[in-house]
Motif scaffolding. Sequence first.
Motif, PDB file in Angstrom:
ATOM      1  N   LYS A   5    -134.467  36.653  -6.461  1.00  0.00           N
ATOM      2  CA  LYS A   5    -134.941  37.239  -7.729  1.00  0.00           C
ATOM      3  C   LYS A   5    -134.478  36.442  -8.945  1.00  0.00           C
ATOM      4  O   LYS A   5    -134.813  36.773 -10.087  1.00  0.00           O
ATOM      5  N   LYS A  14    -148.489  40.858  -2.080  1.00  0.00           N
ATOM      6  CA  LYS A  14    -147.451  41.435  -1.227  1.00  0.00           C
ATOM      7  C   LYS A  14    -148.117  42.491  -0.344  1.00  0.00           C
ATOM      8  O   LYS A  14    -148.709  43.432  -0.865  1.00  0.00           O
ATOM      9  N   ALA A  24    -143.702  47.417  -9.830  1.00  0.00           N
ATOM     10  CA  ALA A  24    -144.632  48.375  -9.215  1.00  0.00           C
ATOM     11  C   ALA A  24    -145.628  47.558  -8.389  1.00  0.00           C
ATOM     12  O   ALA A  24    -145.218  46.689  -7.627  1.00  0.00           O
ATOM     13  N   THR A  71    -139.030  53.628  -7.130  1.00  0.00           N
ATOM     14  CA  THR A  71    -139.697  52.383  -6.787  1.00  0.00           C
ATOM     15  C   THR A  71    -139.485  52.096  -5.316  1.00  0.00           C
ATOM     16  O   THR A  71    -138.508  52.563  -4.712  1.00  0.00           O
ATOM     17  N   GLY A  72    -140.380  51.346  -4.731  1.00  0.00           N
ATOM     18  CA  GLY A  72    -140.214  50.930  -3.342  1.00  0.00           C
ATOM     19  C   GLY A  72    -139.442  49.630  -3.263  1.00  0.00           C
ATOM     20  O   GLY A  72    -138.908  49.154  -4.265  1.00  0.00           O
ATOM     21  N   ARG A  81    -153.205  49.087  -2.892  1.00  0.00           N
ATOM     22  CA  ARG A  81    -152.098  49.883  -3.418  1.00  0.00           C
ATOM     23  C   ARG A  81    -152.570  50.772  -4.559  1.00  0.00           C
ATOM     24  O   ARG A  81    -153.665  50.608  -5.076  1.00  0.00           O
ATOM     25  N   ARG A 121    -136.627  46.802  -1.182  1.00  0.00           N
ATOM     26  CA  ARG A 121    -135.245  46.797  -0.680  1.00  0.00           C
ATOM     27  C   ARG A 121    -134.257  47.292  -1.734  1.00  0.00           C
ATOM     28  O   ARG A 121    -133.368  48.083  -1.454  1.00  0.00           O
ATOM     29  N   ASN A 122    -134.397  46.804  -2.970  1.00  0.00           N
ATOM     30  CA  ASN A 122    -133.451  47.217  -4.010  1.00  0.00           C
ATOM     31  C   ASN A 122    -133.624  48.701  -4.351  1.00  0.00           C
ATOM     32  O   ASN A 122    -132.656  49.442  -4.494  1.00  0.00           O
ATOM     33  N   ASN A 166    -143.930  53.786   0.584  1.00  0.00           N
ATOM     34  CA  ASN A 166    -142.705  53.935  -0.206  1.00  0.00           C
ATOM     35  C   ASN A 166    -142.120  55.330  -0.051  1.00  0.00           C
ATOM     36  O   ASN A 166    -140.903  55.501   0.041  1.00  0.00           O
ATOM     37  N   ARG A 200    -147.991  52.003  -1.351  1.00  0.00           N
ATOM     38  CA  ARG A 200    -148.869  51.242  -0.465  1.00  0.00           C
ATOM     39  C   ARG A 200    -149.923  52.210   0.064  1.00  0.00           C
ATOM     40  O   ARG A 200    -149.579  53.288   0.558  1.00  0.00           O
ATOM     41  N   GLY A 260    -138.373  47.911  -8.936  1.00  0.00           N
ATOM     42  CA  GLY A 260    -137.859  46.708  -8.296  1.00  0.00           C
ATOM     43  C   GLY A 260    -138.632  45.532  -8.875  1.00  0.00           C
ATOM     44  O   GLY A 260    -139.796  45.671  -9.255  1.00  0.00           O
ATOM     45  N   HIS A 300    -143.461  40.482 -10.280  1.00  0.00           N
ATOM     46  CA  HIS A 300    -144.232  41.739 -10.279  1.00  0.00           C
ATOM     47  C   HIS A 300    -143.280  42.922 -10.360  1.00  0.00           C
ATOM     48  O   HIS A 300    -142.127  42.859  -9.910  1.00  0.00           O
ATOM     49  N   ASP A 323    -145.390  53.102  -7.687  1.00  0.00           N
ATOM     50  CA  ASP A 323    -146.509  52.556  -6.923  1.00  0.00           C
ATOM     51  C   ASP A 323    -146.399  53.022  -5.473  1.00  0.00           C
ATOM     52  O   ASP A 323    -145.391  53.624  -5.067  1.00  0.00           O
TER      53      ASP A 323
HETATM   54  O1  LIG Z   1    -144.327  48.703  -3.099  1.00  0.00           O
HETATM   55  C1  LIG Z   1    -143.480  47.847  -3.315  1.00  0.00           C
HETATM   56  O2  LIG Z   1    -143.301  46.850  -2.598  1.00  0.00           O
HETATM   57  C2  LIG Z   1    -142.529  47.992  -4.470  1.00  0.00           C
HETATM   58  O3  LIG Z   1    -142.773  49.028  -5.269  1.00  0.00           O
HETATM   59  C3  LIG Z   1    -142.411  46.681  -5.181  1.00  0.00           C
HETATM   60  O4  LIG Z   1    -142.746  46.731  -6.537  1.00  0.00           O
HETATM   61  C4  LIG Z   1    -140.962  46.278  -5.018  1.00  0.00           C
HETATM   62  O5  LIG Z   1    -140.142  47.096  -5.845  1.00  0.00           O
HETATM   63  C5  LIG Z   1    -140.761  44.827  -5.364  1.00  0.00           C
HETATM   64  O6  LIG Z   1    -141.655  44.055  -4.586  1.00  0.00           O
HETATM   65  C6  LIG Z   1    -139.315  44.406  -5.052  1.00  0.00           C
HETATM   66  O7  LIG Z   1    -139.117  44.612  -3.685  1.00  0.00           O
HETATM   67  P1  LIG Z   1    -137.722  44.148  -3.013  1.00  0.00           P
HETATM   68  O8  LIG Z   1    -136.648  44.939  -3.711  1.00  0.00           O
HETATM   69  O9  LIG Z   1    -137.857  44.486  -1.545  1.00  0.00           O
HETATM   70  O10 LIG Z   1    -137.595  42.672  -3.271  1.00  0.00           O
END
Ligand SMILES: O=C(O)[C@H](O)[C@@H](O)[C@H](O)[C@H](O)COP(=O)(O)O
Length: 261
Positions: free
Chosen positions: A212, A184, A160, A43-44, A189, A46-47, A87, A77, A152, A158, A75
């Motif tokens: 969160k 976002k 993905a 997953t993309g 995407r 920060r987490n 990502n 971008r 994340g 949301h 997912d």
């Molecule tokens: O493409 C993306 O932005 C991610 O896949 C998205 O699903 C992300 O996991 C969440 O938005 C949480 O993002 P943070 O961990 O940065 O809050």
Amino acid sequence: MSTAPQLVVHRDKELMAQAAAARLITKIVDAQTSRGAASVVLTGGRNGNGLLAALAAAPARDAVDWGRLDLWWGDERFLPEGDPERNVTQAREALLDAVPLDPKRVHAMPASDGPYGEDVEAAAAAYAEELARAAHPENHGPVPTFDVLMLGVGPDTHVASLFPELPAVRETERTVVGVHGAPKPPPTRITLTLPAIRAAREVWLLAAGEDKARAAAIALSGAGEIQAPAAGAYGRARTLWLLDAAAASQLPRSLYPPASP
Ligand SMILES: O=C(O)[C@H](O)[C@@H](O)[C@H](O)[C@H](O)COP(=O)(O)O
């Protein structure tokens, strides 16, 4: 059949990332030992990237046979190849460029300057076909059985690129779709859909940080998946929420796992 979410709450987001990375190493090693290979969806955010960075620094990192690991994305971008906001670019910086993966087993989603150009629907369809080619009869469906699919969780619940009330979260047939107008950035995407997510043996939802807390409380308190996509993300064998104390701070006490402080 949905699996009831299990919760693990860690002191802070750094410890959550480190513990999740250790958990992932063990899961991959077990899969490789029992089935000869492992399949993980990244997953993309920060987490997600924090977990990858913790994995890169983990002492047990190379217990993983990196050459027998298939990596997919939940997912992406829809931006040009190499864009710092993609990502896969961020995953490469956090971990992938530091480990000896088999490039044929790293399945990045198409870029907007790739073979499908700006046609995000064609790019999504191509990724769905790539998933279908990797599926085997025992997988019972059009995607491989992922050992772990990580997500994340966004502040709006949301996961993905499945955003509340948008068309992609309502998809019940296709495994991968294009997204337009994502709240976002960037707005365009590619995302796995809930049916694809639910093909995973285990779905791990990552939620760390005060921003969160509301999303976790909503998603875990019975909200519907259209209004709270994280509520619809579950695995065939396990659904695991990995939180830090800040993200768990608005959970009903009845949901708080007993082992947590
Ligand atoms: O493409 C993306 O932005 C991610 O896949 C998205 O699903 C992300 O996991 C969440 O938005 C949480 O993002 P943070 O961990 O940065 O809050």
